[in-house]
Design a protein around this motif. Structure first.
Motif, PDB file in Angstrom:
ATOM      1  N   GLU A   3       0.848  -1.185   0.000  1.00 52.86           N
ATOM      2  CA  GLU A   3       0.000   0.000   0.000  1.00 52.86           C
ATOM      3  C   GLU A   3       0.884   1.234   0.000  1.00 52.86           C
ATOM      4  O   GLU A   3       1.828   1.320   0.785  1.00 52.86           O
ATOM      5  N   SER A   4       0.594   2.176  -0.897  1.00 51.15           N
ATOM      6  CA  SER A   4       1.344   3.424  -0.991  1.00 51.15           C
ATOM      7  C   SER A   4       0.365   4.582  -0.989  1.00 51.15           C
ATOM      8  O   SER A   4      -0.722   4.486  -1.567  1.00 51.15           O
ATOM      9  N   THR A   5       0.767   5.679  -0.367  1.00 50.70           N
ATOM     10  CA  THR A   5      -0.079   6.869  -0.328  1.00 50.70           C
ATOM     11  C   THR A   5       0.660   8.036  -0.967  1.00 50.70           C
ATOM     12  O   THR A   5       1.845   8.233  -0.725  1.00 50.70           O
ATOM     13  N   PHE A   6      -0.063   8.785  -1.782  1.00 43.91           N
ATOM     14  CA  PHE A   6       0.472   9.949  -2.464  1.00 43.91           C
ATOM     15  C   PHE A   6      -0.454  11.131  -2.201  1.00 43.91           C
ATOM     16  O   PHE A   6      -1.644  10.937  -1.977  1.00 43.91           O
ATOM     17  N   VAL A   7       0.090  12.335  -2.268  1.00 44.40           N
ATOM     18  CA  VAL A   7      -0.733  13.542  -2.177  1.00 44.40           C
ATOM     19  C   VAL A   7      -0.829  14.110  -3.587  1.00 44.40           C
ATOM     20  O   VAL A   7       0.188  14.329  -4.248  1.00 44.40           O
ATOM     21  N   VAL A   8      -2.064  14.320  -4.032  1.00 47.96           N
ATOM     22  CA  VAL A   8      -2.308  14.807  -5.385  1.00 47.96           C
ATOM     23  C   VAL A   8      -2.818  16.244  -5.309  1.00 47.96           C
ATOM     24  O   VAL A   8      -3.763  16.534  -4.578  1.00 47.96           O
ATOM     25  N   LYS A   9      -2.187  17.118  -6.079  1.00 44.81           N
ATOM     26  CA  LYS A   9      -2.581  18.528  -6.106  1.00 44.81           C
ATOM     27  C   LYS A   9      -3.655  18.752  -7.168  1.00 44.81           C
ATOM     28  O   LYS A   9      -3.608  18.157  -8.240  1.00 44.81           O
ATOM     29  N   ASN A  39      -8.497  15.689   1.550  1.00 45.20           N
ATOM     30  CA  ASN A  39      -7.094  15.955   1.909  1.00 45.20           C
ATOM     31  C   ASN A  39      -6.134  15.678   0.756  1.00 45.20           C
ATOM     32  O   ASN A  39      -4.923  15.766   0.915  1.00 45.20           O
ATOM     33  N   GLY A  40      -6.680  15.332  -0.410  1.00 42.37           N
ATOM     34  CA  GLY A  40      -5.857  15.120  -1.592  1.00 42.37           C
ATOM     35  C   GLY A  40      -5.068  13.830  -1.595  1.00 42.37           C
ATOM     36  O   GLY A  40      -4.140  13.672  -2.382  1.00 42.37           O
ATOM     37  N   GLU A  41      -5.447  12.883  -0.744  1.00 43.63           N
ATOM     38  CA  GLU A  41      -4.681  11.637  -0.658  1.00 43.63           C
ATOM     39  C   GLU A  41      -5.169  10.585  -1.641  1.00 43.63           C
ATOM     40  O   GLU A  41      -6.365  10.371  -1.813  1.00 43.63           O
ATOM     41  N   LEU A  42      -4.201   9.935  -2.241  1.00 38.96           N
ATOM     42  CA  LEU A  42      -4.425   8.819  -3.152  1.00 38.96           C
ATOM     43  C   LEU A  42      -3.744   7.607  -2.535  1.00 38.96           C
ATOM     44  O   LEU A  42      -2.536   7.634  -2.285  1.00 38.96           O
ATOM     45  N   ALA A  58       0.598   8.330 -14.419  1.00 37.85           N
ATOM     46  CA  ALA A  58      -0.852   8.170 -14.593  1.00 37.85           C
ATOM     47  C   ALA A  58      -1.604   9.388 -14.062  1.00 37.85           C
ATOM     48  O   ALA A  58      -2.544   9.876 -14.701  1.00 37.85           O
ATOM     49  N   VAL A  59      -1.181   9.881 -12.903  1.00 38.71           N
ATOM     50  CA  VAL A  59      -1.820  11.070 -12.317  1.00 38.71           C
ATOM     51  C   VAL A  59      -1.606  12.272 -13.228  1.00 38.71           C
ATOM     52  O   VAL A  59      -2.539  13.044 -13.492  1.00 38.71           O
ATOM     53  N   ASN A  60      -0.382  12.437 -13.739  1.00 38.46           N
ATOM     54  CA  ASN A  60      -0.090  13.554 -14.655  1.00 38.46           C
ATOM     55  C   ASN A  60      -0.938  13.474 -15.916  1.00 38.46           C
ATOM     56  O   ASN A  60      -1.450  14.487 -16.392  1.00 38.46           O
ATOM     57  N   GLU A  61      -1.085  12.275 -16.457  1.00 37.56           N
ATOM     58  CA  GLU A  61      -1.877  12.091 -17.671  1.00 37.56           C
ATOM     59  C   GLU A  61      -3.358  12.392 -17.435  1.00 37.56           C
ATOM     60  O   GLU A  61      -4.072  12.748 -18.365  1.00 37.56           O
ATOM     61  N   ALA A  62      -3.796  12.268 -16.189  1.00 42.21           N
ATOM     62  CA  ALA A  62      -5.180  12.592 -15.839  1.00 42.21           C
ATOM     63  C   ALA A  62      -5.357  14.108 -15.641  1.00 42.21           C
ATOM     64  O   ALA A  62      -6.473  14.586 -15.462  1.00 42.21           O
ATOM     65  N   GLY A  63      -4.236  14.840 -15.649  1.00 43.39           N
ATOM     66  CA  GLY A  63      -4.307  16.298 -15.525  1.00 43.39           C
ATOM     67  C   GLY A  63      -3.998  16.841 -14.138  1.00 43.39           C
ATOM     68  O   GLY A  63      -4.286  17.998 -13.850  1.00 43.39           O
ATOM     69  N   GLN A  65      -1.191  16.529 -10.437  1.00 44.64           N
ATOM     70  CA  GLN A  65       0.230  16.386 -10.097  1.00 44.64           C
ATOM     71  C   GLN A  65       0.383  15.811  -8.702  1.00 44.64           C
ATOM     72  O   GLN A  65      -0.322  16.205  -7.776  1.00 44.64           O
ATOM     73  N   VAL A  66       1.329  14.872  -8.589  1.00 44.83           N
ATOM     74  CA  VAL A  66       1.660  14.313  -7.276  1.00 44.83           C
ATOM     75  C   VAL A  66       2.599  15.302  -6.585  1.00 44.83           C
ATOM     76  O   VAL A  66       3.584  15.736  -7.181  1.00 44.83           O
ATOM     77  N   ALA A  67       2.279  15.664  -5.357  1.00 45.75           N
ATOM     78  CA  ALA A  67       3.125  16.586  -4.591  1.00 45.75           C
ATOM     79  C   ALA A  67       4.406  15.898  -4.180  1.00 45.75           C
ATOM     80  O   ALA A  67       4.410  14.710  -3.875  1.00 45.75           O
TER      81      ALA A  67
END
Length: 68
Positions: A3-9, A39-42, A58-63, A65-67
């Motif tokens: 499991e990994s968590t990312f913050v998406v802007k 909270n912007g968490e993925l 994948a996040v970038n291609e969706a428009g 950005q991962v913080a």
């Protein structure tokens, strides 16, 4: 399980959540995706660790950005 968590802007609505979920679900090895727009968490679940760069792409291609 991994499991990994990312913050998406930039996610502000359910449409944003849907785009990110769909994009990340398509990454090879991903078995589950949870997006919390408050909270912007993925959170990405996979059978084995997934390359973080593949998630960022994948996040970038969706428009979005991962913080960090």
């Amino acid at each position: 399980m991994s499991e990994s968590t990312f913050v998406v802007k930039g996610m502000t609505c359910s449409g944003c959540m849907s785009k990110v979920t769909s994009a990340v679900t398509g990454v090879e090895g991903v078995t589950d995706v949870d997006v919390d727009i408050s909270n912007g968490e993925l959170t990405v679940v996979s059978a084995s660790p997934v390359d973080p760069d593949a998630i960022r792409k994948a996040v970038n291609e969706a428009g979005y950005q991962v913080a960090g």
